[in-house]
Design an enzyme around this catalytic site. Structure first.
Site: not given
Length: 411
Positions: A283, A288
Protein backbone atom coordinates in the site's frame (compact mmCIF):
# COMPACT_ATOMS: atom_id res chain seq x y z
CA UNK A 1 -5.21 5.03 3.21
CA UNK A 2 -3.37 3.49 6.08
CA UNK A 3 -5.58 1.27 8.20
CA UNK A 4 -4.72 1.75 11.88
CA UNK A 5 -7.41 -0.66 12.86
CA UNK A 6 -9.07 -2.62 15.59
CA UNK A 7 -9.89 -6.23 14.77
CA UNK A 8 -12.47 -8.47 16.36
CA UNK A 9 -11.72 -11.99 17.60
CA UNK A 10 -13.90 -13.97 15.19
CA UNK A 11 -13.80 -17.38 13.56
CA UNK A 12 -11.91 -17.69 10.29
CA UNK A 13 -10.37 -20.44 8.20
CA UNK A 14 -6.57 -20.44 7.97
CA UNK A 15 -5.17 -18.02 5.37
CA UNK A 16 -1.74 -18.73 3.92
CA UNK A 17 -0.91 -15.24 2.79
CA UNK A 18 -0.59 -13.40 6.07
CA UNK A 19 2.58 -11.80 7.35
CA UNK A 20 4.88 -13.63 9.73
CA UNK A 21 5.75 -12.43 13.22
CA UNK A 22 7.84 -9.35 13.90
CA UNK A 23 10.95 -11.37 14.71
CA UNK A 24 11.64 -11.49 10.99
CA UNK A 25 12.45 -7.80 10.90
CA UNK A 26 13.79 -5.15 13.25
CA UNK A 27 11.22 -3.20 15.20
CA UNK A 28 10.97 0.57 15.16
CA UNK A 29 11.52 1.17 18.86
CA UNK A 30 10.54 4.80 18.39
CA UNK A 31 7.01 3.87 17.29
CA UNK A 32 5.58 2.91 20.70
CA UNK A 33 2.36 1.63 19.17
CA UNK A 34 0.02 0.88 22.04
CA UNK A 35 -2.43 -1.97 22.23
CA UNK A 36 -5.94 -1.84 23.55
CA UNK A 37 -9.28 -3.53 23.35
CA UNK A 38 -10.79 -3.31 19.86
CA UNK A 39 -14.41 -2.61 19.11
CA UNK A 40 -16.28 -4.49 16.38
CA UNK A 41 -18.55 -2.96 13.82
CA UNK A 42 -22.17 -4.02 14.14
CA UNK A 43 -22.37 -4.71 10.41
CA UNK A 44 -22.54 -8.21 8.94
CA UNK A 45 -19.25 -10.13 8.69
CA UNK A 46 -17.29 -9.42 5.52
CA UNK A 47 -16.35 -11.99 2.93
CA UNK A 48 -12.69 -12.81 2.35
CA UNK A 49 -12.79 -10.67 -0.78
CA UNK A 50 -14.14 -7.71 1.18
CA UNK A 51 -11.54 -8.20 3.87
CA UNK A 52 -8.78 -8.23 1.28
CA UNK A 53 -10.11 -5.16 -0.47
CA UNK A 54 -10.12 -3.22 2.78
CA UNK A 55 -6.67 -4.68 3.54
CA UNK A 56 -7.14 -5.96 7.04
CA UNK A 57 -4.15 -7.62 8.61
CA UNK A 58 -5.53 -10.59 10.54
CA UNK A 59 -3.62 -12.30 13.28
CA UNK A 60 -3.98 -16.05 12.96
CA UNK A 61 -3.92 -18.52 15.83
CA UNK A 62 -4.57 -21.99 14.45
CA UNK A 63 -7.78 -21.69 12.48
CA UNK A 64 -9.12 -18.76 14.54
CA UNK A 65 -8.18 -15.12 14.83
CA UNK A 66 -6.32 -14.10 17.92
CA UNK A 67 -7.51 -11.23 20.05
CA UNK A 68 -6.48 -8.11 18.14
CA UNK A 69 -4.88 -4.89 19.28
CA UNK A 70 -6.16 -1.40 18.61
CA UNK A 71 -3.53 0.23 16.45
CA UNK A 72 -2.73 3.91 16.16
CA UNK A 73 -1.29 5.90 13.31
CA UNK A 74 2.03 7.66 12.76
CA UNK A 75 1.00 10.48 15.07
CA UNK A 76 2.13 8.16 17.88
CA UNK A 77 5.74 8.10 16.73
CA UNK A 78 6.59 11.75 16.18
CA UNK A 79 7.53 13.51 12.97
CA UNK A 80 10.81 15.33 13.63
CA UNK A 81 14.38 14.21 13.22
CA UNK A 82 14.63 10.76 11.63
CA UNK A 83 11.33 9.17 12.66
CA UNK A 84 9.95 6.66 10.21
CA UNK A 85 13.22 5.09 9.01
CA UNK A 86 12.88 1.39 8.10
CA UNK A 87 14.79 -1.46 9.81
CA UNK A 88 15.39 0.37 13.10
CA UNK A 89 15.75 -2.06 16.00
CA UNK A 90 16.45 0.53 18.68
CA UNK A 91 16.49 4.32 18.84
CA UNK A 92 19.73 5.60 20.38
CA UNK A 93 19.16 9.38 20.33
CA UNK A 94 16.27 11.70 21.09
CA UNK A 95 15.87 12.70 17.44
CA UNK A 96 15.98 9.08 16.26
CA UNK A 97 18.93 9.71 13.92
CA UNK A 98 21.38 7.47 15.82
CA UNK A 99 19.96 3.97 15.77
CA UNK A 100 20.70 0.30 16.06
CA UNK A 101 20.14 -0.73 12.45
CA UNK A 102 19.04 -4.25 11.53
CA UNK A 103 19.34 -6.32 8.36
CA UNK A 104 22.97 -5.20 7.91
CA UNK A 105 24.88 -8.35 6.95
CA UNK A 106 27.54 -7.27 4.45
CA UNK A 107 26.10 -3.75 4.33
CA UNK A 108 27.29 -0.30 5.38
CA UNK A 109 25.66 2.57 7.23
CA UNK A 110 25.75 4.48 3.94
CA UNK A 111 23.37 1.87 2.55
CA UNK A 112 21.20 1.92 5.67
CA UNK A 113 20.74 5.70 5.66
CA UNK A 114 20.02 5.64 1.93
CA UNK A 115 16.95 3.47 2.60
CA UNK A 116 15.16 6.60 3.84
CA UNK A 117 16.87 9.11 1.54
CA UNK A 118 19.49 10.26 4.09
CA UNK A 119 23.26 10.40 4.29
CA UNK A 120 25.44 8.66 6.87
CA UNK A 121 27.10 10.90 9.48
CA UNK A 122 28.86 8.25 11.60
CA UNK A 123 29.03 4.47 12.11
CA UNK A 124 30.02 1.99 14.84
CA UNK A 125 29.91 -1.70 15.62
CA UNK A 126 27.48 -2.26 18.49
CA UNK A 127 28.24 -4.28 21.62
CA UNK A 128 25.24 -6.52 22.29
CA UNK A 129 22.09 -5.43 20.47
CA UNK A 130 22.13 -2.14 22.34
CA UNK A 131 23.29 1.45 21.83
CA UNK A 132 26.82 0.91 23.18
CA UNK A 133 29.63 0.93 20.62
CA UNK A 134 32.85 -1.11 20.58
CA UNK A 135 34.51 0.05 17.37
CA UNK A 136 34.32 3.15 15.19
CA UNK A 137 33.64 2.42 11.50
CA UNK A 138 33.63 4.45 8.33
CA UNK A 139 30.22 5.07 6.82
CA UNK A 140 31.25 2.93 3.85
CA UNK A 141 32.68 0.09 5.96
CA UNK A 142 31.11 -3.31 6.65
CA UNK A 143 31.87 -5.34 9.79
CA UNK A 144 32.25 -9.07 9.27
CA UNK A 145 29.00 -10.98 9.34
CA UNK A 146 27.27 -8.81 11.94
CA UNK A 147 23.56 -8.30 11.35
CA UNK A 148 23.39 -5.04 13.32
CA UNK A 149 25.34 -1.77 13.23
CA UNK A 150 25.04 1.55 15.01
CA UNK A 151 24.37 4.19 12.36
CA UNK A 152 23.89 7.94 12.62
CA UNK A 153 21.98 9.40 9.67
CA UNK A 154 21.41 13.01 8.69
CA UNK A 155 18.16 14.54 9.90
CA UNK A 156 17.86 16.32 6.55
CA UNK A 157 16.50 14.32 3.64
CA UNK A 158 18.67 14.40 0.55
CA UNK A 159 16.56 11.95 -1.43
CA UNK A 160 17.56 9.24 -3.82
CA UNK A 161 19.90 9.65 -6.77
CA UNK A 162 16.98 10.79 -8.92
CA UNK A 163 15.82 13.45 -6.49
CA UNK A 164 14.51 16.18 -8.79
CA UNK A 165 10.90 16.35 -9.92
CA UNK A 166 11.62 17.18 -13.57
CA UNK A 167 8.09 17.92 -14.75
CA UNK A 168 9.33 19.46 -18.01
CA UNK A 169 11.01 16.20 -19.06
CA UNK A 170 8.05 14.02 -18.03
CA UNK A 171 5.18 12.92 -20.22
CA UNK A 172 1.64 13.50 -18.97
CA UNK A 173 -0.19 10.24 -19.67
CA UNK A 174 -3.39 10.56 -17.61
CA UNK A 175 -5.21 13.35 -15.83
CA UNK A 176 -8.52 14.60 -14.55
CA UNK A 177 -8.77 18.38 -14.31
CA UNK A 178 -12.35 18.19 -12.96
CA UNK A 179 -13.59 20.75 -15.48
CA UNK A 180 -17.04 19.28 -16.05
CA UNK A 181 -20.23 19.25 -14.01
CA UNK A 182 -20.02 15.69 -12.69
CA UNK A 183 -17.55 12.98 -11.82
CA UNK A 184 -16.12 11.44 -15.01
CA UNK A 185 -16.98 7.76 -14.63
CA UNK A 186 -14.69 6.84 -17.51
CA UNK A 187 -11.87 7.74 -15.10
CA UNK A 188 -13.28 6.98 -11.65
CA UNK A 189 -15.34 4.33 -9.89
CA UNK A 190 -17.49 5.12 -6.90
CA UNK A 191 -16.90 2.81 -3.97
CA UNK A 192 -20.07 2.80 -1.90
CA UNK A 193 -21.14 1.26 1.39
CA UNK A 194 -20.37 1.39 5.07
CA UNK A 195 -19.85 -0.94 7.99
CA UNK A 196 -16.61 0.54 9.33
CA UNK A 197 -14.25 -0.86 6.68
CA UNK A 198 -12.57 -2.95 9.37
CA UNK A 199 -11.33 0.22 10.98
CA UNK A 200 -14.30 1.53 12.98
CA UNK A 201 -14.88 4.29 10.42
CA UNK A 202 -18.27 5.93 10.71
CA UNK A 203 -19.15 7.06 7.18
CA UNK A 204 -21.31 5.51 4.52
CA UNK A 205 -19.80 6.17 1.10
CA UNK A 206 -22.40 7.44 -1.39
CA UNK A 207 -22.53 8.79 -4.94
CA UNK A 208 -24.07 12.11 -3.93
CA UNK A 209 -21.19 13.01 -1.61
CA UNK A 210 -18.77 13.56 -4.52
CA UNK A 211 -19.54 16.42 -6.88
CA UNK A 212 -17.66 18.55 -9.39
CA UNK A 213 -18.09 22.33 -9.17
CA UNK A 214 -16.06 25.28 -10.45
CA UNK A 215 -13.18 23.16 -11.71
CA UNK A 216 -12.71 21.04 -8.60
CA UNK A 217 -13.85 17.73 -7.15
CA UNK A 218 -15.59 18.23 -3.82
CA UNK A 219 -15.93 15.26 -1.44
CA UNK A 220 -18.22 16.22 1.44
CA UNK A 221 -18.40 14.38 4.76
CA UNK A 222 -21.36 15.38 6.88
CA UNK A 223 -23.94 14.25 9.38
CA UNK A 224 -26.59 12.35 7.45
CA UNK A 225 -28.59 9.26 8.34
CA UNK A 226 -27.92 6.68 5.64
CA UNK A 227 -28.47 2.93 5.95
CA UNK A 228 -27.67 2.67 9.67
CA UNK A 229 -24.71 5.10 9.54
CA UNK A 230 -24.87 8.66 10.80
CA UNK A 231 -22.40 10.24 8.37
CA UNK A 232 -21.95 10.20 4.61
CA UNK A 233 -18.89 10.81 2.46
CA UNK A 234 -17.36 9.59 -0.83
CA UNK A 235 -14.54 7.42 -2.12
CA UNK A 236 -13.35 7.39 -5.73
CA UNK A 237 -10.89 4.91 -7.25
CA UNK A 238 -9.38 4.14 -10.65
CA UNK A 239 -9.58 0.40 -9.95
CA UNK A 240 -10.21 -1.67 -13.09
CA UNK A 241 -9.93 1.50 -15.18
CA UNK A 242 -6.28 2.55 -15.10
CA UNK A 243 -3.24 1.78 -12.97
CA UNK A 244 0.49 2.52 -12.85
CA UNK A 245 3.78 1.18 -11.50
CA UNK A 246 7.47 2.14 -11.37
CA UNK A 247 8.51 4.86 -13.81
CA UNK A 248 5.62 7.20 -12.97
CA UNK A 249 4.86 10.22 -10.87
CA UNK A 250 1.39 10.68 -9.40
CA UNK A 251 0.48 14.28 -8.58
CA UNK A 252 -2.67 15.57 -6.88
CA UNK A 253 -3.43 19.21 -5.99
CA UNK A 254 -5.80 19.27 -3.05
CA UNK A 255 -6.85 20.90 0.16
CA UNK A 256 -8.23 19.05 3.15
CA UNK A 257 -10.62 19.70 6.03
CA UNK A 258 -9.18 20.04 9.52
CA UNK A 259 -12.12 19.31 11.83
CA UNK A 260 -11.57 16.63 14.44
CA UNK A 261 -12.85 13.34 13.06
CA UNK A 262 -11.80 13.99 9.45
CA UNK A 263 -9.40 11.60 7.71
CA UNK A 264 -8.67 12.66 4.11
CA UNK A 265 -6.36 10.48 2.04
CA UNK A 266 -4.71 10.21 -1.37
CA UNK A 267 -3.41 6.67 -1.68
CA UNK A 268 -2.83 3.57 -3.82
CA UNK A 269 -3.49 -0.16 -3.64
CA UNK A 270 -2.28 -2.99 -5.89
CA UNK A 271 -4.39 -4.20 -8.79
CA UNK A 272 -3.60 -7.80 -7.83
CA UNK A 273 -2.73 -9.45 -4.53
CA UNK A 274 0.40 -10.79 -6.18
CA UNK A 275 2.15 -11.53 -2.87
CA UNK A 276 -0.88 -12.24 -0.68
CA UNK A 277 -3.48 -10.26 1.22
CA UNK A 278 -2.80 -6.86 2.75
CA UNK A 279 -0.19 -5.75 3.62
CA UNK A 280 1.89 -8.38 1.78
CA UNK A 281 1.12 -6.92 -1.65
CA UNK A 282 1.69 -3.35 -0.51
CA UNK A 283 0.00 0.00 0.00
CA UNK A 284 1.29 3.50 -0.76
CA UNK A 285 -0.18 6.48 1.08
CA UNK A 286 0.71 9.61 -0.92
CA UNK A 287 -0.90 11.92 1.61
CA UNK A 288 -2.90 11.33 4.78
CA UNK A 289 -3.97 13.87 7.35
CA UNK A 290 -6.27 13.58 10.36
CA UNK A 291 -8.05 16.36 12.19
CA UNK A 292 -6.89 14.84 15.47
CA UNK A 293 -3.27 15.55 14.48
CA UNK A 294 -3.29 19.22 13.63
CA UNK A 295 -1.74 20.39 10.36
CA UNK A 296 0.49 17.41 9.68
CA UNK A 297 0.70 15.19 6.62
CA UNK A 298 2.11 11.69 6.28
CA UNK A 299 3.43 9.65 3.36
CA UNK A 300 3.66 5.96 4.26
CA UNK A 301 4.27 2.49 2.86
CA UNK A 302 2.76 -0.74 4.16
CA UNK A 303 4.36 -4.08 3.27
CA UNK A 304 4.78 -7.48 4.87
CA UNK A 305 7.92 -6.28 6.64
CA UNK A 306 6.95 -2.65 7.21
CA UNK A 307 3.56 -2.11 8.82
CA UNK A 308 2.01 -0.81 12.01
CA UNK A 309 1.07 -4.28 13.25
CA UNK A 310 4.80 -4.99 13.68
CA UNK A 311 5.62 -1.41 14.81
CA UNK A 312 7.80 -1.10 11.70
CA UNK A 313 5.91 1.37 9.52
CA UNK A 314 8.15 3.43 7.22
CA UNK A 315 6.95 6.97 6.61
CA UNK A 316 7.77 10.62 6.12
CA UNK A 317 5.87 13.58 7.54
CA UNK A 318 5.68 17.35 7.32
CA UNK A 319 3.99 20.16 9.25
CA UNK A 320 1.63 21.87 6.83
CA UNK A 321 -1.49 24.04 6.69
CA UNK A 322 -3.57 21.29 5.11
CA UNK A 323 -6.63 23.53 4.66
CA UNK A 324 -4.69 25.44 1.98
CA UNK A 325 -4.02 24.26 -1.56
CA UNK A 326 -0.95 22.02 -1.90
CA UNK A 327 0.40 19.72 -4.59
CA UNK A 328 1.16 16.24 -3.28
CA UNK A 329 3.31 13.97 -5.43
CA UNK A 330 4.69 10.46 -5.38
CA UNK A 331 7.74 9.81 -7.58
CA UNK A 332 7.89 6.06 -8.15
CA UNK A 333 11.02 4.56 -9.64
CA UNK A 334 12.70 1.18 -9.59
CA UNK A 335 15.19 2.58 -7.06
CA UNK A 336 12.53 3.65 -4.60
CA UNK A 337 9.63 5.91 -3.68
CA UNK A 338 9.82 9.62 -2.90
CA UNK A 339 7.13 11.92 -1.52
CA UNK A 340 6.92 15.63 -2.33
CA UNK A 341 4.68 18.49 -1.28
CA UNK A 342 4.79 21.65 -3.40
CA UNK A 343 7.96 20.31 -4.99
CA UNK A 344 9.78 19.78 -1.68
CA UNK A 345 10.90 16.30 -0.63
CA UNK A 346 9.42 15.03 2.64
CA UNK A 347 9.92 11.27 2.47
CA UNK A 348 11.94 8.51 0.74
CA UNK A 349 11.81 4.73 0.82
CA UNK A 350 14.41 2.50 -0.86
CA UNK A 351 15.00 -0.80 0.96
CA UNK A 352 18.35 -2.45 0.33
CA UNK A 353 16.83 -5.91 -0.15
CA UNK A 354 14.11 -6.27 -2.76
CA UNK A 355 12.17 -9.29 -1.58
CA UNK A 356 8.40 -8.88 -1.94
CA UNK A 357 8.15 -8.67 1.85
CA UNK A 358 10.01 -5.35 1.73
CA UNK A 359 9.40 -4.17 -1.85
CA UNK A 360 6.09 -5.31 -3.36
CA UNK A 361 6.13 -2.19 -5.54
CA UNK A 362 7.17 -3.65 -8.90
CA UNK A 363 3.53 -4.06 -9.91
CA UNK A 364 0.67 -1.77 -10.89
CA UNK A 365 -1.40 0.13 -8.32
CA UNK A 366 -4.58 2.16 -8.69
CA UNK A 367 -5.34 5.60 -7.23
CA UNK A 368 -7.86 6.34 -4.44
CA UNK A 369 -9.31 9.63 -3.18
CA UNK A 370 -11.49 9.55 -0.09
CA UNK A 371 -12.54 11.35 3.07
CA UNK A 372 -13.24 9.08 6.03
CA UNK A 373 -14.96 10.00 9.29
CA UNK A 374 -13.62 8.79 12.61
CA UNK A 375 -11.86 5.45 12.72
CA UNK A 376 -9.09 4.14 14.94
CA UNK A 377 -6.78 6.94 13.82
CA UNK A 378 -9.14 9.55 12.37
CA UNK A 379 -11.26 9.53 15.53
CA UNK A 380 -8.48 8.95 18.05
CA UNK A 381 -9.16 12.26 19.83
CA UNK A 382 -12.94 11.77 20.04
CA UNK A 383 -12.79 9.24 22.89
CA UNK A 384 -14.94 6.62 21.25
CA UNK A 385 -17.70 8.89 19.96
CA UNK A 386 -18.35 10.42 16.57
CA UNK A 387 -18.09 14.09 15.65
CA UNK A 388 -20.92 16.24 16.94
CA UNK A 389 -24.01 16.57 14.74
CA UNK A 390 -25.62 19.32 16.81
CA UNK A 391 -26.88 22.35 14.86
CA UNK A 392 -23.96 24.62 14.05
CA UNK A 393 -21.33 21.91 14.57
CA UNK A 394 -18.58 21.35 12.00
CA UNK A 395 -20.04 18.14 10.61
CA UNK A 396 -23.60 19.44 10.51
CA UNK A 397 -22.31 21.95 7.94
CA UNK A 398 -20.17 19.40 6.12
CA UNK A 399 -16.41 18.97 5.85
CA UNK A 400 -15.01 19.18 2.35
CA UNK A 401 -11.93 17.73 0.68
CA UNK A 402 -11.29 19.52 -2.62
CA UNK A 403 -9.17 18.27 -5.49
CA UNK A 404 -8.12 20.65 -8.26
CA UNK A 405 -6.55 17.96 -10.43
CA UNK A 406 -5.04 14.48 -10.46
CA UNK A 407 -2.21 13.84 -12.95
CA UNK A 408 0.09 10.95 -13.77
CA UNK A 409 3.37 11.42 -15.61
CA UNK A 410 5.69 8.90 -17.22
CA UNK A 411 9.23 9.62 -16.03
Amino acid sequence: MARYLSLCAVAAAPLSAFVQGSSATGDLASCNVQGGAGQCSSSAPKTRHQVASEHLLLQIAGSRLSTALAMHGPQDVGSSGCSGMPDVKRKCSDDGCRVLAGDMVGLTCNEFCHRSGRTCVAAWEEVNDDCASQQVLRCDETYGTTSDLLCMCSSVLVGLSTNAMAVSSSQLIWSDEFEGNEVDQSKWNYETGGGGFGNSELQHYTHHSAQVHDGALRITAKCEEYEHEHYTSAKLTTKQIVSWGPGHRVEVRAKAPVAQGTWPAIWMLPVDDAYGLWPASGEIDIMEAVGCTENKIFGTVHTGAYNHMHNTQAYGSRQLQVAEWHTYALQWEEEGLQWFVDGELFGSFAPTHRSSEKWPFSQDFYLILNLAVGGAWGGSCLHGSGPSCLPGSEFSQGQVMEVDYARVYKI
